[in-house]
Design a protein around this motif. Structure first.
Motif, PDB file in Angstrom:
ATOM      1  N   ALA A   1      21.930 -51.886  32.690  1.00  0.00           N
ATOM      2  CA  ALA A   1      20.695 -52.635  32.453  1.00  0.00           C
ATOM      3  C   ALA A   1      19.939 -52.123  31.230  1.00  0.00           C
ATOM      4  N   GLY A   2      20.505 -51.135  30.542  1.00  0.00           N
ATOM      5  CA  GLY A   2      19.883 -50.613  29.338  1.00  0.00           C
ATOM      6  C   GLY A   2      18.790 -49.597  29.574  1.00  0.00           C
ATOM      7  N   LEU A   3      18.736 -49.036  30.776  1.00  0.00           N
ATOM      8  CA  LEU A   3      17.685 -48.080  31.108  1.00  0.00           C
ATOM      9  C   LEU A   3      18.134 -46.650  30.786  1.00  0.00           C
ATOM     10  N   PRO A   4      17.255 -45.843  30.177  1.00  0.00           N
ATOM     11  CA  PRO A   4      17.621 -44.469  29.798  1.00  0.00           C
ATOM     12  C   PRO A   4      17.487 -43.513  30.984  1.00  0.00           C
TER      13      PRO A   4
ATOM     14  N   GLU B   1       7.924 -37.472  30.096  1.00  0.00           N
ATOM     15  CA  GLU B   1       7.126 -37.443  28.871  1.00  0.00           C
ATOM     16  C   GLU B   1       7.883 -38.053  27.696  1.00  0.00           C
ATOM     17  N   ALA B   2       9.212 -37.963  27.726  1.00  0.00           N
ATOM     18  CA  ALA B   2      10.041 -38.524  26.659  1.00  0.00           C
ATOM     19  C   ALA B   2      10.320 -40.010  26.856  1.00  0.00           C
ATOM     20  N   GLY B   3       9.828 -40.593  27.959  1.00  0.00           N
ATOM     21  CA  GLY B   3      10.064 -42.004  28.219  1.00  0.00           C
ATOM     22  C   GLY B   3      11.395 -42.298  28.873  1.00  0.00           C
ATOM     23  N   LEU B   4      12.036 -41.262  29.414  1.00  0.00           N
ATOM     24  CA  LEU B   4      13.290 -41.468  30.143  1.00  0.00           C
ATOM     25  C   LEU B   4      12.986 -41.825  31.593  1.00  0.00           C
ATOM     26  N   LEU B   5      14.026 -42.169  32.326  1.00  0.00           N
ATOM     27  CA  LEU B   5      13.903 -42.560  33.727  1.00  0.00           C
ATOM     28  C   LEU B   5      14.611 -41.535  34.596  1.00  0.00           C
ATOM     29  N   PRO B   6      13.895 -40.515  35.099  1.00  0.00           N
ATOM     30  CA  PRO B   6      14.540 -39.539  35.974  1.00  0.00           C
ATOM     31  C   PRO B   6      14.864 -40.147  37.334  1.00  0.00           C
ATOM     32  N   VAL B   7      16.008 -39.764  37.879  1.00  0.00           N
ATOM     33  CA  VAL B   7      16.481 -40.313  39.149  1.00  0.00           C
ATOM     34  C   VAL B   7      16.774 -39.160  40.103  1.00  0.00           C
TER      35      VAL B   7
END
Length: 274
Positions: free
Chosen positions: A108-111, A141-147
């Protein structure tokens, strides 16, 4: 390393329940691929609509890890060689399912980047005692998506145990201070008359939860972390600590619901501090 409180603006914790993205009633590990693909597309759409939105995503393991966890009673503790074999099997199933979720997020293009609790969390009698969070904070803070996800963990009293996604959210909320927690499942919310499902409660506090008692229900299929009743109890405990938290339990089966809730709409049942 010592964790310190660090409030991140517009942070929302989102859980994709195991009963939502897998078939927990299936005799074998069974993914609901179309549901998972739609939900991650809704997350991507919500972030595209609001680039300032920060999400920490959690997911359950459903029919993947709950069955070996129930067979070996891993949450209660690990005492012998057979128990440790079960511990590893639960870890393997949870990690395998997380890989599926991560691939869907990437498609889906999510980081997205995964933070398995088993790699760094240490428990004491079922409670998280140590879990370095600098990586998760930096990712946000970097705009990533932690899981994060329900996983096994080493425990200084039990040997080994299982941490549910709600366990993780409660610990993380102390340090990351989210504004909202959104629990997407296969039910529309909390019913006053479960399992009949005629009376959906728009709000639920501790007093009302005690009144409806068994109507909170357990869980369909294998579940070692308490089902709906366990989720509600855990989130009400968190509200005792952070009364301004906006917590919603809602259905992710209805297309568009997750995106709407991420945009601020109130759906399902809101858990409130009494």
């Amino acid at each position: 390393m010592t964790n310190q409180q660090s409030e991140i603006t517009n942070l929302q914790f989102v859980k994709l329940g195991g009963s939502l993205i897998t078939d927990k009633n299936a005799s074998e590990a069974t993914l609901r691929p179309e549901v998972l693909a739609r939900l991650v597309a809704e997350i991507a759409a919500a972030q595209e609509a609001d680039p300032a939105l920060r999400i920490l995503l959690g997911h359950g393991s459903g029919s993947f890890a709950h069955r070996p966890a129930k067979e070996h009673n891993t949450r209660a503790g690990v005492r012998d060689a057979t128990g440790w074999q079960g511990f590893v099997e639960v870890w393997r199933q949870a990690a395998a399912f997380n890989r599926i979720v991560m691939d869907a997020l990437a498609a889906a293009g999510l980081p997205a980047i995964s933070f398995p609790p088993s790699a760094s969390a240490l428990n004491l009698d079922g409670q998280i005692e140590q879990w370095p969070l600098d990586g998760i904070k930096t990712a946000l803070e970097a705009g990533l998506l932690p899981v994060v996800y329900g996983d096994v963990a080493f425990d200084r009293q039990r040997g080994g145990t299982i941490l549910s996604t709600e366990d993780l959210f409660i610990h993380l909320a102390q340090f990351l201070r989210p504004q909202r927690i959104l629990l997407a499942g296969d039910e529309a919310g909390i019913y006053a008359d479960y399992p009949e499902r005629h009376s959906l409660l728009p709000k639920l506090g501790r007093a009302a939860a005690a009144q409806i008692g068994s109507a909170l229900g357990g869980a369909a299929g294998a579940d070692v972390t308490g089902g709906m009743a366990g989720k509600v109890a855990a989130m009400l405990d968190l509200l005792d600590q952070q009364s301004t938290l906006d917590i919603h339990i809602f259905s992710g089966l209805e297309p568009g619901n997750l995106q709407r809730v991420l945009a601020g709409e109130a759906l399902g049942t809101q858990l409130v501090a009494d």
